[in-house]
Design an enzyme around this catalytic site. Structure first.
Site, PDB file in Angstrom:
ATOM      1  N   CYS A  66       0.857  -1.188   0.000  1.00  0.00           N
ATOM      2  CA  CYS A  66       0.000   0.000   0.000  1.00  0.00           C
ATOM      3  C   CYS A  66       0.888   1.231   0.000  1.00  0.00           C
ATOM      4  O   CYS A  66       2.032   1.183   0.440  1.00  0.00           O
ATOM      5  CB  CYS A  66      -0.935   0.002   1.199  1.00  0.00           C
ATOM      6  SG  CYS A  66      -0.136  -0.300   2.752  1.00  0.00           S
ATOM      7  N   GLU A 113      -7.555   8.699   4.576  1.00  0.00           N
ATOM      8  CA  GLU A 113      -7.311   8.342   3.190  1.00  0.00           C
ATOM      9  C   GLU A 113      -8.572   7.939   2.445  1.00  0.00           C
ATOM     10  O   GLU A 113      -9.482   7.342   3.016  1.00  0.00           O
ATOM     11  CB  GLU A 113      -6.311   7.174   3.121  1.00  0.00           C
ATOM     12  CG  GLU A 113      -4.949   7.549   3.658  1.00  0.00           C
ATOM     13  CD  GLU A 113      -3.902   6.476   3.520  1.00  0.00           C
ATOM     14  OE1 GLU A 113      -2.718   6.834   3.466  1.00  0.00           O
ATOM     15  OE2 GLU A 113      -4.264   5.275   3.455  1.00  0.00           O
TER      16      GLU A 113
END
Length: 175
Positions: A66, A113
């Site tokens: 990620c 996010e």
């Protein structure tokens, strides 16, 4: 070396600016990110253990990789780039969905996010970058669910959120 910038977005994922990564995490500003899940022919997920020197979530287990998209990069381009940088291989990725989360850390930083979740398939061993990744392993989806309930403290917050709310997407995408 200049600090990496993240793409600030609104809740519709429309870019509204750029900011240094650390500053975005200090100010808890919504920014674009991605999470890659790689599965093998046995329907196991490749997990990575984050490197011990990471500024947040060191040594915690998480999805295959990620990170954050760079300005001008598509989600798939970013996922492909980072998968190779962290895990040392390339594979075709497909975006499944995205979601917004906000999670504070003990060190005063906050992840806020809009996370694009992607899936890919690979059957070999990775060649991990030890600056980014401490270790790796394959685990069946059911084993991850069970272990996450028994040992939640060993997993990253975003991985727990994705897994808890969206693991059925992974189950639906068996080879």
């Amino acid at each position: 070396m200049t600090e990496e910038k993240v793409i600030l977005v609104n809740e519709q994922d429309e870019p509204i600016g750029l900011m240094n990564k650390l500053e975005a995490h200090e100010k808890a500003v919504l920014h674009r990110a991605f999470s890659v899940f790689v599965l093998n022919r046995n329907n196991e997920i490749m997990l990575q253990q984050r490197a011990h020197h990471k500024y947040h979530s060191p040594l915690l287990w998480t999805n295959t990789c990620c990170s954050h998209q760079r300005n001008g990069e598509t989600n798939i381009q970013a996922g492909t780039r980072r998968l190779f940088e962290e895990m040392g291989f390339k594979t075709e990725l497909k975006e499944l969905f995205h979601f917004i989360y906000k999670a504070p850390f003990d060190n005063g930083l906050t992840e806020h996010e809009l996370d694009h979740v992607m899936i890919g398939y690979y059957n070999e061993e990775p060649s991990i970058n030890t600056d980014e990744v401490e270790s790796w392993k394959w685990m069946k989806i059911e084993e991850v669910k069970t272990d996450m309930l028994q040992n939640p403290e060993i997993y990253t917050v975003w991985f727990k959120i994705i897994f808890d709310e969206f693991y059925h997407y992974l189950e639906d995408h068996k080879l």
